[in-house]
Design an enzyme around this catalytic site. Sequence first.
Site, PDB file in Angstrom:
ATOM      1  N   ARG A  91      -8.907  16.469   6.411  1.00 26.76           N
ATOM      2  CA  ARG A  91      -9.634  16.860   5.189  1.00 26.76           C
ATOM      3  C   ARG A  91     -10.991  17.451   5.552  1.00 26.76           C
ATOM      4  NH1 ARG A  91      -9.156  11.199   2.231  1.00 26.76           N
ATOM      5  NH2 ARG A  91      -7.373  10.629   3.518  1.00 26.76           N
ATOM      6  N   ARG A 138      -2.527  -2.181  -3.383  1.00 27.73           N
ATOM      7  CA  ARG A 138      -3.681  -1.328  -3.153  1.00 27.73           C
ATOM      8  C   ARG A 138      -3.525  -0.107  -4.055  1.00 27.73           C
ATOM      9  NH1 ARG A 138      -5.210   2.971   1.460  1.00 27.73           N
ATOM     10  NH2 ARG A 138      -7.324   3.311   0.744  1.00 27.73           N
ATOM     11  N   GLU A 181      -8.327  -4.407   5.172  1.00 26.94           N
ATOM     12  CA  GLU A 181      -8.171  -4.222   3.724  1.00 26.94           C
ATOM     13  C   GLU A 181      -7.061  -5.110   3.166  1.00 26.94           C
ATOM     14  OE1 GLU A 181      -8.104  -0.061   4.897  1.00 26.94           O
ATOM     15  OE2 GLU A 181      -8.972   0.424   2.952  1.00 26.94           O
ATOM     16  N   ASN A 216       0.870  -1.171   0.000  1.00 24.74           N
ATOM     17  CA  ASN A 216       0.000   0.000   0.000  1.00 24.74           C
ATOM     18  C   ASN A 216       0.913   1.229   0.000  1.00 24.74           C
ATOM     19  OD1 ASN A 216      -1.726   2.082   0.557  1.00 24.74           O
ATOM     20  ND2 ASN A 216      -2.662   1.129   2.344  1.00 24.74           N
ATOM     21  N   HIS A 222     -12.313   3.945  -0.406  1.00 26.39           N
ATOM     22  CA  HIS A 222     -12.425   2.995   0.715  1.00 26.39           C
ATOM     23  C   HIS A 222     -13.293   1.803   0.317  1.00 26.39           C
ATOM     24  CE1 HIS A 222     -11.812   6.423   3.926  1.00 26.39           C
ATOM     25  NE2 HIS A 222     -10.653   5.859   3.623  1.00 26.39           N
ATOM     26  N   VAL A 265     -11.263   5.077  14.301  1.00 28.54           N
ATOM     27  CA  VAL A 265     -12.223   5.777  15.149  1.00 28.54           C
ATOM     28  C   VAL A 265     -13.485   4.923  15.327  1.00 28.54           C
ATOM     29  CG1 VAL A 265     -13.630   7.860  15.405  1.00 28.54           C
ATOM     30  CG2 VAL A 265     -11.339   8.014  14.375  1.00 28.54           C
TER      31      VAL A 265
HETATM   32  P1  ADP Z   1      -5.957   5.427   8.510  1.00 23.60           P
HETATM   33  O1  ADP Z   1      -7.045   6.091   7.745  1.00 23.60           O
HETATM   34  O2  ADP Z   1      -4.663   6.174   8.488  1.00 23.60           O
HETATM   35  O3  ADP Z   1      -5.815   3.937   8.259  1.00 23.60           O
HETATM   36  P2  ADP Z   1      -6.934   4.582  11.122  1.00 23.60           P
HETATM   37  O4  ADP Z   1      -8.046   3.738  10.629  1.00 23.60           O
HETATM   38  O5  ADP Z   1      -5.762   3.924  11.755  1.00 23.60           O
HETATM   39  O6  ADP Z   1      -6.441   5.602  10.028  1.00 23.60           O
HETATM   40  O7  ADP Z   1      -7.588   5.607  12.184  1.00 23.60           O
HETATM   41  C1  ADP Z   1      -6.847   6.618  12.800  1.00 23.60           C
HETATM   42  C2  ADP Z   1      -7.750   7.303  13.816  1.00 23.60           C
HETATM   43  O8  ADP Z   1      -8.239   6.325  14.734  1.00 23.60           O
HETATM   44  C3  ADP Z   1      -7.059   8.376  14.651  1.00 23.60           C
HETATM   45  O9  ADP Z   1      -7.889   9.515  14.785  1.00 23.60           O
HETATM   46  C4  ADP Z   1      -6.903   7.708  16.006  1.00 23.60           C
HETATM   47  O10 ADP Z   1      -6.941   8.622  17.050  1.00 23.60           O
HETATM   48  C5  ADP Z   1      -8.095   6.801  16.050  1.00 23.60           C
HETATM   49  N1  ADP Z   1      -7.835   5.699  16.968  1.00 23.60           N
HETATM   50  C6  ADP Z   1      -7.017   4.654  16.762  1.00 23.60           C
HETATM   51  N2  ADP Z   1      -6.983   3.851  17.861  1.00 23.60           N
HETATM   52  C7  ADP Z   1      -7.803   4.434  18.770  1.00 23.60           C
HETATM   53  C8  ADP Z   1      -8.201   4.108  20.108  1.00 23.60           C
HETATM   54  N3  ADP Z   1      -7.748   3.003  20.720  1.00 23.60           N
HETATM   55  N4  ADP Z   1      -9.077   4.931  20.723  1.00 23.60           N
HETATM   56  C9  ADP Z   1      -9.571   6.035  20.097  1.00 23.60           C
HETATM   57  N5  ADP Z   1      -9.212   6.407  18.849  1.00 23.60           N
HETATM   58  C10 ADP Z   1      -8.351   5.616  18.192  1.00 23.60           C
END
Ligand code: ADP
Length: 407
Positions: free
Chosen positions: A247, A97, A390, A16, A186, A337
């Site tokens: 964004r 990806r 993914e 990726n 996505h 999130v």
């Molecule tokens: P990406 O789009 O880069 O793959 P992710 O799916 O890893 O992103 O999501 C990143 C977001 O998820 C960040 O805002 C992070 O704060 C939130 N996040 C990740 N783990 C936790 C957690 N344990 N508790 C709350 N928020 C989290």
Amino acid sequence: MTAPDGATAGTVLVLNCGSSSIKFQLIHPDTAESVAHGLIERIGEPEGRIVFHHTTGTEESLGPIADHRAGLRVVLDMVEGLGRSLHEAGIVAVGHRLVHGGGLFYAPTLIDDAVVHAVAELSALAPLHNPANVIGMEVARAVLPDIPHVGVFDTAFFHDLPAAAATYAIDREIAAAHGIRRYGFHGTSHEYVSRRAAQFLGREYSDLDQIVFHLGNGASAAAIAGGHPIDTSMGLTPLEGLAMGTRCGDVDPGVLMHLKRSAGMDVEAIDDMLNHSSGLKGLCGVNDFRALHRLVGEGSADAKLAYDVYVHRIRKYLGAYMIELGGVDVIVFTGGVGENNADVRWDALAGLERFGIAVDRVANKAHESGERCISTPESEVRVLVIPTNEELAIARAADALAKSLSC
Ligand code: ADP
């Protein structure tokens, strides 16, 4: 860091390549077992970072990584370091990806020179992502020329969006000349979690109307009617829709002209602001949800407003998609999130009992990490948390295509 003998045999290497990072995973498509995975980030910056997780530990190092070619070389050296040369490792396919397939790609695609060329040509639609994807394909194909390389496109799942959902109400000739339509992103994640949701419930995929919220750094919603996506929140680019980490999501297009005319910003500056310093970060200075919650706890009004905007936008799409679907059976949360933040899930669905949506406070708060139901037993709409994967979806698609070639 030698892996158990033969551990890499039958695996798919999933790559990726993002705008300034490379994520990779070596994964068994049948068992979902991950042999190794890692991340190269801050490519092109003075201090890059390399993290490599494998069966016997984790390694981390800092140092400059000049460009994506250098980064990919590091990835491939690390995979080789697991014990066998790349050619003897038994890797059956490389799954790439790929972000933007435009109107051309709507299924996992065997990568050849023409595909690489076409993805490069589509760079105008995804200037941050497609060029990095192209380098990933070029370098990996050069190093592993004898195994199939398969492209899995983020846009593919939404290829057949109904015309009314895919079309912007702008001059049709200009739109056609420049490939302007709503593509959606996505898609690999939306398809994976919506299929898993059906399996989790023991129901046919085709029998369920679902709304999926993929809430990570990027965030999008999808309305899926009986397995077919009928709308999604991202559009021509991954900028439209929900408020995200950095964004903006939906804004009045008039804002862009206003910024140019009144603030004297050029296109590059506007692009940079909307992609990198908007969303949560633009509103309160941080894009990570954990940091945002800390700020809210400290009484920051900016952070509270950022949170409220984020949730408001989710509810707006939820309402729109419930009407588009004519009712919903399942609501799914995924992404960093969506999987981990109980407050967002609770507030997004609060007060919707009259629509048959009732979240169970205890189940929602429980510290679990797997697939789970968080709605009350009485809730007509099932609310699920389904961790996305993914990489596994890409590995399975690449493996299936590779197998079909050898038949
Ligand atoms: P990406 O789009 O880069 O793959 P992710 O799916 O890893 O992103 O999501 C990143 C977001 O998820 C960040 O805002 C992070 O704060 C939130 N996040 C990740 N783990 C936790 C957690 N344990 N508790 C709350 N928020 C989290």
